[in-house]
Motif scaffolding. Structure first.
Motif, PDB file in Angstrom:
ATOM      1  N   GLN A 136      10.261  15.903 -16.031  1.00  0.00           N
ATOM      2  CA  GLN A 136      11.589  15.958 -15.412  1.00  0.00           C
ATOM      3  C   GLN A 136      12.384  14.693 -15.707  1.00  0.00           C
ATOM      4  N   VAL A 137      11.709  13.543 -15.618  1.00  0.00           N
ATOM      5  CA  VAL A 137      12.369  12.273 -15.930  1.00  0.00           C
ATOM      6  C   VAL A 137      12.850  12.281 -17.371  1.00  0.00           C
ATOM      7  N   GLN A 138      11.993  12.712 -18.285  1.00  0.00           N
ATOM      8  CA  GLN A 138      12.337  12.745 -19.700  1.00  0.00           C
ATOM      9  C   GLN A 138      13.571  13.627 -19.936  1.00  0.00           C
ATOM     10  N   THR A 139      13.579  14.798 -19.326  1.00  0.00           N
ATOM     11  CA  THR A 139      14.689  15.736 -19.521  1.00  0.00           C
ATOM     12  C   THR A 139      16.010  15.170 -19.009  1.00  0.00           C
ATOM     13  N   VAL A 140      15.993  14.572 -17.828  1.00  0.00           N
ATOM     14  CA  VAL A 140      17.222  14.028 -17.253  1.00  0.00           C
ATOM     15  C   VAL A 140      17.739  12.863 -18.088  1.00  0.00           C
ATOM     16  N   VAL A 141      16.841  11.980 -18.547  1.00  0.00           N
ATOM     17  CA  VAL A 141      17.268  10.861 -19.393  1.00  0.00           C
ATOM     18  C   VAL A 141      17.909  11.384 -20.677  1.00  0.00           C
ATOM     19  N   GLU A 142      17.289  12.377 -21.302  1.00  0.00           N
ATOM     20  CA  GLU A 142      17.831  12.942 -22.541  1.00  0.00           C
ATOM     21  C   GLU A 142      19.210  13.561 -22.314  1.00  0.00           C
ATOM     22  N   GLN A 143      19.375  14.263 -21.212  1.00  0.00           N
ATOM     23  CA  GLN A 143      20.661  14.906 -20.928  1.00  0.00           C
ATOM     24  C   GLN A 143      21.767  13.882 -20.723  1.00  0.00           C
ATOM     25  N   ILE A 144      21.494  12.844 -19.946  1.00  0.00           N
ATOM     26  CA  ILE A 144      22.521  11.834 -19.674  1.00  0.00           C
ATOM     27  C   ILE A 144      22.808  11.010 -20.921  1.00  0.00           C
ATOM     28  N   ALA A 145      21.755  10.667 -21.672  1.00  0.00           N
ATOM     29  CA  ALA A 145      21.945   9.882 -22.894  1.00  0.00           C
ATOM     30  C   ALA A 145      22.750  10.663 -23.926  1.00  0.00           C
ATOM     31  N   ALA A 146      22.557  11.969 -23.989  1.00  0.00           N
ATOM     32  CA  ALA A 146      23.296  12.795 -24.946  1.00  0.00           C
ATOM     33  C   ALA A 146      24.794  12.732 -24.679  1.00  0.00           C
ATOM     34  N   GLU A 147      25.173  12.582 -23.426  1.00  0.00           N
ATOM     35  CA  GLU A 147      26.597  12.443 -23.085  1.00  0.00           C
ATOM     36  C   GLU A 147      27.192  11.180 -23.708  1.00  0.00           C
ATOM     37  N   GLN A 148      26.334  10.171 -23.915  1.00  0.00           N
ATOM     38  CA  GLN A 148      26.784   8.909 -24.499  1.00  0.00           C
ATOM     39  C   GLN A 148      26.564   8.868 -26.018  1.00  0.00           C
ATOM     40  N   GLY A 149      26.036   9.970 -26.567  1.00  0.00           N
ATOM     41  CA  GLY A 149      25.742  10.017 -27.996  1.00  0.00           C
ATOM     42  C   GLY A 149      24.549   9.173 -28.390  1.00  0.00           C
ATOM     43  N   LEU A 150      23.609   8.988 -27.451  1.00  0.00           N
ATOM     44  CA  LEU A 150      22.452   8.130 -27.704  1.00  0.00           C
ATOM     45  C   LEU A 150      21.191   8.960 -27.930  1.00  0.00           C
ATOM     46  N   GLU A 151      20.344   8.464 -28.810  1.00  0.00           N
ATOM     47  CA  GLU A 151      19.073   9.118 -29.106  1.00  0.00           C
ATOM     48  C   GLU A 151      17.984   8.584 -28.192  1.00  0.00           C
ATOM     49  N   VAL A 152      17.131   9.489 -27.735  1.00  0.00           N
ATOM     50  CA  VAL A 152      16.042   9.127 -26.834  1.00  0.00           C
ATOM     51  C   VAL A 152      14.721   9.533 -27.469  1.00  0.00           C
ATOM     52  N   GLU A 153      13.765   8.618 -27.477  1.00  0.00           N
ATOM     53  CA  GLU A 153      12.428   8.937 -27.978  1.00  0.00           C
ATOM     54  C   GLU A 153      11.571   9.502 -26.850  1.00  0.00           C
TER      55      GLU A 153
ATOM     56  N   ALA B  62       0.862  -1.184   0.000  1.00  0.00           N
ATOM     57  CA  ALA B  62       0.000   0.000   0.000  1.00  0.00           C
ATOM     58  C   ALA B  62       0.893   1.227   0.000  1.00  0.00           C
ATOM     59  N   THR B  63       0.699   2.103  -0.970  1.00  0.00           N
ATOM     60  CA  THR B  63       1.558   3.271  -1.136  1.00  0.00           C
ATOM     61  C   THR B  63       0.740   4.474  -1.585  1.00  0.00           C
ATOM     62  N   PRO B  64       1.303   5.682  -1.475  1.00  0.00           N
ATOM     63  CA  PRO B  64       0.680   6.825  -2.154  1.00  0.00           C
ATOM     64  C   PRO B  64       0.646   6.563  -3.654  1.00  0.00           C
ATOM     65  N   TRP B  65      -0.079   7.389  -4.354  1.00  0.00           N
ATOM     66  CA  TRP B  65      -0.237   7.214  -5.799  1.00  0.00           C
ATOM     67  C   TRP B  65       1.104   7.234  -6.511  1.00  0.00           C
ATOM     68  N   ILE B  66       1.301   6.311  -7.440  1.00  0.00           N
ATOM     69  CA  ILE B  66       2.510   6.287  -8.255  1.00  0.00           C
ATOM     70  C   ILE B  66       2.124   6.270  -9.729  1.00  0.00           C
ATOM     71  N   GLU B  67       3.016   6.801 -10.558  1.00  0.00           N
ATOM     72  CA  GLU B  67       2.811   6.786 -12.001  1.00  0.00           C
ATOM     73  C   GLU B  67       3.879   5.934 -12.669  1.00  0.00           C
ATOM     74  N   ASN B  68       3.489   5.301 -13.771  1.00  0.00           N
ATOM     75  CA  ASN B  68       4.413   4.507 -14.586  1.00  0.00           C
ATOM     76  C   ASN B  68       4.762   5.314 -15.833  1.00  0.00           C
ATOM     77  N   TYR B  69       6.060   5.512 -16.062  1.00  0.00           N
ATOM     78  CA  TYR B  69       6.502   6.284 -17.221  1.00  0.00           C
ATOM     79  C   TYR B  69       7.725   5.599 -17.823  1.00  0.00           C
ATOM     80  N   ASN B  70       7.634   5.264 -19.101  1.00  0.00           N
ATOM     81  CA  ASN B  70       8.703   4.551 -19.796  1.00  0.00           C
ATOM     82  C   ASN B  70       9.364   5.440 -20.843  1.00  0.00           C
ATOM     83  N   VAL B  71      10.699   5.439 -20.864  1.00  0.00           N
ATOM     84  CA  VAL B  71      11.450   6.253 -21.815  1.00  0.00           C
ATOM     85  C   VAL B  71      12.278   5.332 -22.728  1.00  0.00           C
ATOM     86  N   PRO B  72      11.984   5.296 -24.038  1.00  0.00           N
ATOM     87  CA  PRO B  72      12.754   4.451 -24.958  1.00  0.00           C
ATOM     88  C   PRO B  72      14.098   5.099 -25.325  1.00  0.00           C
TER      89      PRO B  72
END
Length: 317
Positions: free
Chosen positions: A276-293, A213-223
């Motif tokens: 916020q999750v999307q932005t952080v993933v994109e920033q870190i992936a860009a350091e590796q030269g990876l594309e994020v959808e 039992a937890t407070p509300w959570i959201e599921n968000y997937n970043v390819p």
């Protein structure tokens, strides 16, 4: 006076019940049409319980049902004594166990059982204590009636142990097939840690389950367009709260298709947004030269959940 009968019906239902419960039920199967049909029929067995959404992923071989109903309290003590959601959940679980064999199941998402997880979330004026009570009641019935080991977490656990800690103890995150997938049972005959409910011996056909039992959570997937899961795991660690990234975010890198690895996230929307999750993933992936959808949510928001329930429940009446 509101002339709309639908709005009047919603108002009447809201006067009768101010406390509601949401349960997210995760089942380790999405490719077996016969099994899904049986579970769907069980989910529709009581109009007081509404399946708000259903998310299937054939690559993960996993389905999540989001159900909502009301909870009733004792008039003298205020304690939760009843919710129609309990009986529907048990019917769905029995349908899953009768049609799914974990030994023949495989997919790109980890799991410890046919019924991999149930998470309960209070809505409206419902309390976390009420959600925990209901979680523990369902856990007791699954373990006693169906002889399945159950591990409790968060508010349903005596010390608030996290589901992540339990899963690490059970080897949940370690793939056992083709380097990045899970096949058959991953648990030994005798569990490495004692379950909170049920036997310590595991049926390889059914496995074990976690219930919390937890407070509300959201599921968000970043390819992330990368086949190298290990590389994406390094990004994932920097995104997750446990790795020093975004607070409250739990993240897991999972192979998803021929050229994609997803970062599957659970987040508390009161503290961190999907953007916020999307932005952080994109920033870190860009350091590796990876594309994020662009990422995607697998459920509707908390603000929409209760309104949708009231509309559907009133329509059924």
């Amino acid at each position: 006076m509101d002339p709309d009968p639908a709005n009047q019906a919603k108002a009447n239902l809201s006067m009768m019940h101010s406390k509601f419960i949401c349960c997210k039920l995760y089942i380790s199967e999405s490719r077996n049409a016969m099994a899904i049909d049986a579970i769907d029929r069980a989910a529709r067995s009581d109009p007081q319980v509404v399946v708000i959404s259903k998310f299937e992923d054939c690559l993960y071989n996993r389905v999540r049902y989001t159900l909502v109903s009301y909870v009733a309290n004792d008039s003298s003590t205020g304690e939760v004594i009843y919710s129609p959601i309990r009986k529907v959940l048990l019917a769905m679980i029995e349908a899953a166990f009768s049609t799914i064999n974990l030994e023949s199941q495989s997919g790109a998402h980890p799991r410890i059982g046919v019924i991999d997880d149930l998470s309960f979330h209070p809505l409206g004026q419902a309390t976390m204590e009420g959600a925990a009570w209901l979680a523990k009641l369902v856990a007791s019935e699954i373990s006693n009636d169906l002889q399945v080991p159950v591990f409790l977490y968060a508010a349903a656990h005596p010390t608030g142990k996290s589901v992540g800690a339990i899963r690490r103890d059970l080897g949940y995150y370690r793939p056992n097939y083709k380097g990045n997938q899970w096949a058959g049972s991953i648990l030994p005959d005798v569990l490495p840690i004692k379950p909170d409910e049920g036997p310590t011996h595991v049926s390889h056909e059914r496995g074990a389950t976690t219930i919390g039992a937890t407070p509300w959570i959201e599921n968000y997937n970043v390819p992330v367009l990368c086949k190298d899961v290990a590389t994406v795991r390094r990004i994932t660690r920097r995104v997750s709260g446990r790795g020093g990234g975004l607070p409250t975010v739990q993240a897991l890198a999972l192979f998803h298709g021929d050229d994609c690895t997803e970062i599957a996230c659970l987040l508390d929307p009161d503290h961190v947004s999907a953007n916020q999750v999307q932005t952080v993933v994109e920033q870190i992936a860009a350091e590796q030269g990876l594309e994020v959808e662009k990422g995607y949510s697998t459920d509707i928001t908390k603000d929409m959940i209760l309104d949708k329930y009231l509309k559907i429940a009133c329509g059924a009446d």
